[in-house]
Design a protein around this motif. Structure first.
Motif, PDB file in Angstrom:
ATOM      1  N   TYR A 182       0.822  -1.212   0.000  1.00 36.34           N
ATOM      2  CA  TYR A 182       0.000   0.000   0.000  1.00 36.34           C
ATOM      3  C   TYR A 182       0.859   1.266   0.000  1.00 36.34           C
ATOM      4  O   TYR A 182       0.656   2.167  -0.823  1.00 36.34           O
ATOM      5  CB  TYR A 182      -0.934   0.005   1.217  1.00 36.34           C
ATOM      6  N   VAL A 183       1.824   1.353   0.926  1.00 40.41           N
ATOM      7  CA  VAL A 183       2.566   2.612   1.047  1.00 40.41           C
ATOM      8  C   VAL A 183       3.500   2.834  -0.134  1.00 40.41           C
ATOM      9  O   VAL A 183       3.745   3.986  -0.532  1.00 40.41           O
ATOM     10  CB  VAL A 183       3.337   2.703   2.383  1.00 40.41           C
ATOM     11  N   THR A 202      10.950   0.656   2.434  1.00 37.61           N
ATOM     12  CA  THR A 202       9.792   0.926   3.282  1.00 37.61           C
ATOM     13  C   THR A 202      10.050   0.393   4.685  1.00 37.61           C
ATOM     14  O   THR A 202      10.643  -0.675   4.860  1.00 37.61           O
ATOM     15  CB  THR A 202       8.517   0.275   2.712  1.00 37.61           C
ATOM     16  N   ALA A 203       9.600   1.149   5.683  1.00 33.59           N
ATOM     17  CA  ALA A 203       9.759   0.758   7.085  1.00 33.59           C
ATOM     18  C   ALA A 203       8.398   0.804   7.754  1.00 33.59           C
ATOM     19  O   ALA A 203       7.855   1.886   8.002  1.00 33.59           O
ATOM     20  CB  ALA A 203      10.743   1.682   7.792  1.00 33.59           C
ATOM     21  N   HIS A 204       7.837  -0.383   8.020  1.00 31.33           N
ATOM     22  CA  HIS A 204       6.579  -0.497   8.761  1.00 31.33           C
ATOM     23  C   HIS A 204       6.932  -0.685  10.225  1.00 31.33           C
ATOM     24  O   HIS A 204       7.475  -1.720  10.615  1.00 31.33           O
ATOM     25  CB  HIS A 204       5.761  -1.684   8.240  1.00 31.33           C
ATOM     26  N   LEU A 205       6.633   0.325  11.044  1.00 34.02           N
ATOM     27  CA  LEU A 205       7.092   0.341  12.426  1.00 34.02           C
ATOM     28  C   LEU A 205       5.911   0.467  13.377  1.00 34.02           C
ATOM     29  O   LEU A 205       5.254   1.515  13.446  1.00 34.02           O
ATOM     30  CB  LEU A 205       8.056   1.515  12.656  1.00 34.02           C
ATOM     31  N   THR A 379      -0.332   4.138   6.740  1.00 31.34           N
ATOM     32  CA  THR A 379      -0.749   2.899   6.101  1.00 31.34           C
ATOM     33  C   THR A 379      -2.256   2.717   6.231  1.00 31.34           C
ATOM     34  O   THR A 379      -2.884   3.291   7.129  1.00 31.34           O
ATOM     35  CB  THR A 379       0.000   1.689   6.697  1.00 31.34           C
ATOM     36  N   ASP A 380      -2.828   1.948   5.346  1.00 31.90           N
ATOM     37  CA  ASP A 380      -4.268   1.652   5.387  1.00 31.90           C
ATOM     38  C   ASP A 380      -4.442   0.234   4.858  1.00 31.90           C
ATOM     39  O   ASP A 380      -4.806   0.017   3.705  1.00 31.90           O
ATOM     40  CB  ASP A 380      -5.051   2.662   4.546  1.00 31.90           C
ATOM     41  N   GLU A 381      -4.155  -0.721   5.729  1.00 31.69           N
ATOM     42  CA  GLU A 381      -4.197  -2.120   5.312  1.00 31.69           C
ATOM     43  C   GLU A 381      -5.616  -2.557   4.962  1.00 31.69           C
ATOM     44  O   GLU A 381      -5.815  -3.378   4.055  1.00 31.69           O
ATOM     45  CB  GLU A 381      -3.603  -2.995   6.415  1.00 31.69           C
ATOM     46  N   GLU A 382      -6.595  -2.014   5.667  1.00 31.28           N
ATOM     47  CA  GLU A 382      -7.983  -2.378   5.364  1.00 31.28           C
ATOM     48  C   GLU A 382      -8.363  -1.917   3.959  1.00 31.28           C
ATOM     49  O   GLU A 382      -9.006  -2.648   3.202  1.00 31.28           O
ATOM     50  CB  GLU A 382      -8.938  -1.771   6.403  1.00 31.28           C
ATOM     51  N   ARG A 383      -7.952  -0.707   3.606  1.00 28.24           N
ATOM     52  CA  ARG A 383      -8.243  -0.197   2.261  1.00 28.24           C
ATOM     53  C   ARG A 383      -7.553  -1.054   1.207  1.00 28.24           C
ATOM     54  O   ARG A 383      -8.142  -1.385   0.167  1.00 28.24           O
ATOM     55  CB  ARG A 383      -7.790   1.264   2.158  1.00 28.24           C
TER      56      ARG A 383
END
Length: 405
Positions: A182-183, A202-205, A379-383
């Motif tokens: 997504y991002v 990308t860094a998902h923190l 982030t918008d994982e649901e979207r």
């Protein structure tokens, strides 16, 4: 055109997170969280626009939580659901994208449960209950691991005997794929590129953390591996340690595997280093007050994050930008600042004023002049899950039309 609705469900062992999303509107029609399931204190909190309510779940079961959800969907949905999307943590090597849930998919999720024993069984419970409540609607599985199935063998194979891979599926899988996908796509739009293009780190923190190298919408490498324990320092997870630590603790302290596993997953990371908390907000405040443990935890977290990003850069032919996301990535200017300081070799530098922008702002650039792009993207994982569900429905409809023709 009809604004198709997708119900997104993320089921945990003691929780059930959901969001009802329209195809066009970025704001959920309805969203909420059922938590403390499995206890007598189960509760469902939900919101729709300005309406917020809490409902007690008497027996605390997933089935009752889903039963409470049905009238809410009926109340707020203006039309029938197009699909129900389920977030599934581990799909092994079975899935490279969204899949309509049938008996074969359910069996594959069960088969992958040995790789995610805390997640997949709970998510199967969510599937079973949702399919019982929402009949005659397509149910679609979106796998955290699917995005990383584009990694080449030199990135996903461990240097272990061949049979452990061929017979027991021991390899690197990666997680947080929905967020990284997504991002990185949003970054291309923010920078005026073709959607899905670009070379990104990308860094998902959050409480769980991972990094990823993404080229033109494809994961080339990521920090997590066979399980979500590999890689970065996290809230309570150690991330990378010496592989011989298990035998060292067993020989010298008499610890068994269960105790070691519990320590690495639940007592380590920011919590273990600081001796105070796994919450970055608490640690930042304590650091400002001179707490040595909090300061050490943040320093180790940021250094290890920078080291991971620098290592993943070798997977990319160039660097178009660095993306921070997740609860910590989006909301901690200090973490972003300290991490980027370690990445000066790449020409990366932060604009202090842009970096200090308060949380809750939309996607934005925070790099200094002449630096490669540094982006903060919520982030918008649901979207993302909803969009993948609708894309699969469209693809299936097109295939059916072509077969009929």
């Amino acid at each position: 055109m009809t604004d198709r609705l997708v119900l997104v469900i993320n089921c945990g062992s003691s929780s059930l997170k959901f969001a009802l999303l329209g195809e066009a509107d970025r704001t959920p029609v309805l969203s909420g969280l059922a938590e403390r399931l499995g206890t007598a204190e189960g509760v469902l909190n939900w919101k729709a626009g300005d309406i917020r309510e809490q409902v007690l779940i008497a027996d605390g079961t997933h089935r009752s939580a889903m039963a409470e959800l049905l009238p809410l969907i009926t109340r707020f949905a203006q039309q029938p659901l197009a699909a129900v999307g389920h977030r599934i943590v581990h799909g092994g090597e079975h899935f490279t994208g969204a899949s309509v849930i049938d008996d074969e998919v359910i069996q594959a999720i069960k088969d992958s449960s040995t790789l995610a024993p805390l997640h997949n069984p709970a998510q199967l419970t969510g599937i079973n209950e949702a399919m019982r409540v929402f009949e005659d609607i397509p149910h679609i599985a979106i796998f955290d691991t699917a995005f990383h199935q584009s990694m080449p063998p030199h990135a996903y194979r461990y240097a272990l005997p061949e049979y452990l891979y061929t017979e027991h599926s021991v390899r690197r899988y990666g997680f947080h794929g929905t967020s990284h996908r997504y991002v990185s796509r949003q970054a291309s739009l923010l920078m005026g590129m073709e959607p899905g293009h670009g070379a990104w780190l990308t860094a998902h923190l959050g409480n769980g953390c991972s990094t990823c190298a993404v080229l033109d919408g494809r994961s080339l490498d990521t920090s997590m591996g066979l399980t979500p324990l590999e890689g970065l320092v996290m809230g309570t997870r150690s991330g990378d340690v010496d592989p011989n630590l298990h035998s060292h603790l067993a020989r010298n302290l008499g610890w068994d595997l269960e105790r070691i596993d519990n320590m690495l997953n639940r007592e380590s990371g920011l919590l273990g280093l600081s001796g105070l908390s796994n919450d970055m907000r608490t640690l930042v405040a304590a650091r400002a007050d001179g707490h040595a443990g909090a300061s050490l935890a943040i320093d180790v977290f940021c250094y290890r994050l920078a080291r991971s990003l620098a290592g993943l850069a070798v997977a990319l032919p160039r660097l178009d930008g660095l993306i921070f996301t997740g609860g910590i990535g989006e909301n901690s200017p200090l973490v972003r600042e300290l991490t980027v300081r370690h990445l000066a070799l790449f020409g990366l530098a932060i604009d202090p004023a842009a970096n200090a922008t308060p949380p809750g702002n939309p996607a934005r650039q925070i790099q200094a002049e002449h630096s490669p792009a540094i982006l903060v993207i919520p982030t918008d994982e649901e979207r993302q899950i909803a969009e993948e569900c609708l894309a699969l429905l469209d693809f299936t409809a097109t295939q059916s039309a072509e077969q009929e023709a």
